[in-house]
Design an enzyme around this catalytic site. Structure first.
Site, PDB file in Angstrom:
ATOM      1  N   GLU A  13       0.813  -1.216   0.000  1.00 17.32           N
ATOM      2  CA  GLU A  13       0.000   0.000   0.000  1.00 17.32           C
ATOM      3  C   GLU A  13       0.855   1.278   0.000  1.00 17.32           C
ATOM      4  O   GLU A  13       0.346   2.352  -0.297  1.00 17.32           O
ATOM      5  CB  GLU A  13      -0.965  -0.015   1.195  1.00 17.32           C
ATOM      6  N   GLY A  79     -12.853  -3.829   1.589  1.00 21.12           N
ATOM      7  CA  GLY A  79     -13.944  -4.635   1.045  1.00 21.12           C
ATOM      8  C   GLY A  79     -15.171  -3.754   0.842  1.00 21.12           C
ATOM      9  O   GLY A  79     -15.514  -2.953   1.717  1.00 21.12           O
ATOM     10  N   ILE A 156     -13.428  -9.372   6.709  1.00 20.39           N
ATOM     11  CA  ILE A 156     -14.829  -9.761   6.499  1.00 20.39           C
ATOM     12  C   ILE A 156     -14.953 -10.567   5.209  1.00 20.39           C
ATOM     13  O   ILE A 156     -14.708 -10.061   4.106  1.00 20.39           O
ATOM     14  CB  ILE A 156     -15.750  -8.515   6.462  1.00 20.39           C
ATOM     15  N   MET A 176      -9.427  -2.480   8.168  1.00 17.16           N
ATOM     16  CA  MET A 176      -8.961  -2.865   9.501  1.00 17.16           C
ATOM     17  C   MET A 176      -8.136  -1.787  10.218  1.00 17.16           C
ATOM     18  O   MET A 176      -7.560  -2.079  11.272  1.00 17.16           O
ATOM     19  CB  MET A 176      -8.157  -4.177   9.411  1.00 17.16           C
ATOM     20  N   GLU A 177      -8.102  -0.571   9.677  1.00 15.04           N
ATOM     21  CA  GLU A 177      -7.280   0.481  10.318  1.00 15.04           C
ATOM     22  C   GLU A 177      -7.925   1.869  10.361  1.00 15.04           C
ATOM     23  O   GLU A 177      -7.642   2.656  11.276  1.00 15.04           O
ATOM     24  CB  GLU A 177      -5.912   0.641   9.600  1.00 15.04           C
ATOM     25  N   ASP A 200     -12.199  -6.344  -2.867  1.00 10.37           N
ATOM     26  CA  ASP A 200     -13.095  -7.500  -2.738  1.00 10.37           C
ATOM     27  C   ASP A 200     -14.464  -7.013  -2.270  1.00 10.37           C
ATOM     28  O   ASP A 200     -14.624  -5.855  -1.914  1.00 10.37           O
ATOM     29  CB  ASP A 200     -12.530  -8.526  -1.747  1.00 10.37           C
TER      30      ASP A 200
HETATM   31  N1  ADE Z   1      -9.369  -5.083   3.540  1.00  5.52           N
HETATM   32  C1  ADE Z   1      -9.624  -5.447   2.266  1.00  5.52           C
HETATM   33  N2  ADE Z   1     -10.711  -6.233   2.213  1.00  5.52           N
HETATM   34  C2  ADE Z   1     -11.148  -6.380   3.478  1.00  5.52           C
HETATM   35  C3  ADE Z   1     -12.213  -7.100   4.075  1.00  5.52           C
HETATM   36  N3  ADE Z   1     -13.047  -7.829   3.321  1.00  5.52           N
HETATM   37  N4  ADE Z   1     -12.356  -7.044   5.418  1.00  5.52           N
HETATM   38  C4  ADE Z   1     -11.494  -6.320   6.167  1.00  5.52           C
HETATM   39  N5  ADE Z   1     -10.474  -5.626   5.657  1.00  5.52           N
HETATM   40  C5  ADE Z   1     -10.290  -5.658   4.326  1.00  5.52           C
END
Ligand code: ADE
Length: 232
Positions: A13, A79, A156, A176-177, A200
């Site tokens: 990243e 996501g 997730i 997640m951050e 995703d």
């Molecule tokens: N970062 C990228 N995709 C994610 C997901 N599905 N859940 C949490 N963090 C992510």
């Protein structure tokens, strides 16, 4: 003086931004390497925080205390939480919150950290507008959305979990951050924005999609950050 702290959780990243910057000095702290210098004629400190909310919060506090950054940008992947937001698209935060905090037993709304006084941390409006307008110039083929980003210490990849997060928080994407960077920036009165490209759909297909799309998504987000820097 304007000095922009740029945080990515993972090396992919921030690697493109690091490769383009003129590095003046590097400093190690809390097992993170902080690179200080210029990028696109702008003073920056670029750092890989590591994954998850604790790493990201620590990293943000160090940027504030040791480097005196004036603004913080979090770049990376996420996501999607909306059908219309596709892999490769970009979400720019209007605000960010913790989807995995639950102190409802003592009357706090789901997601609110007790005694902080708010559920969601508002992103800086100028940074948000700038990111959205730059995205249209830099990545004309990519759709940019402005909305809520939600974070937790979980990847997730289950439709039921995703649907619950959507119902509870009306987020545009999940990662997640971002919320912990937002939370720490808020406590330090430093303006921030979170910029995430979609890797995703955060459902049962995420485990397959993520490895296939993370690199391209991370590059979209980093390209946008690079171009917006001189305009901040
Ligand atoms: N970062 C990228 N995709 C994610 C997901 N599905 N859940 C949490 N963090 C992510």
């Amino acid at each position: 003086m304007k000095k922009i702290g740029i945080i990515g959780a993972m090396e992919l990243e921030v690697e493109a931004l690091k490769a383009k910057m003129d590095i003046r000095r590097t400093e190690q702290k809390a097992s993170m390497e902080f690179l200080e210098g210029t990028l696109n004629q702008t003073e920056v400190v670029i750092v890989r925080s590591g994954i998850g909310k604790v790493n990201a919060a620590l990293c943000t506090q160090i940027l504030c205390d040791l480097f005196g950054v004036s603004h913080i940008i979090n770049t990376g992947v996420a996501g999607s939480l909306k059908n219309e937001i596709d892999i490769g698209d970009i979400v720019v935060s209007t605000d960010a919150l913790h989807h995995d905090v639950d102190v409802r037993v003592f009357g706090y709304p789901l997601g609110e950290v007790p005694q902080v006084g708010r559920l969601a941390f508002p992103a800086d409006e100028h940074l948000g507008k700038l990111a959205a307008s730059c995205c249209k110039e830099v990545n004309p083929d990519i759709t940019v959305y402005q909305g809520r980003i939600v974070s937790g210490d979980q990847f997730i990849s289950d439709k039921k979990v995703k649907d619950e997060i959507v119902d509870n928080f009306q987020g545009f994407c999940v990662e997640m951050e971002g919320a912990s960077i937002a939370h720490a920036a808020y406590l330090n009165h430093v303006p921030f924005v979170v910029i995430r490209a979609i890797s995703d759909k955060a459902d049962d297909s995420a485990e397959m999609e993520y490895p296939a799309f993370e690199k391209a998504a991370a590059a979209h987000s980093a390209a946008l950050v690079e171009h917006m820097l001189p305009l901040i």
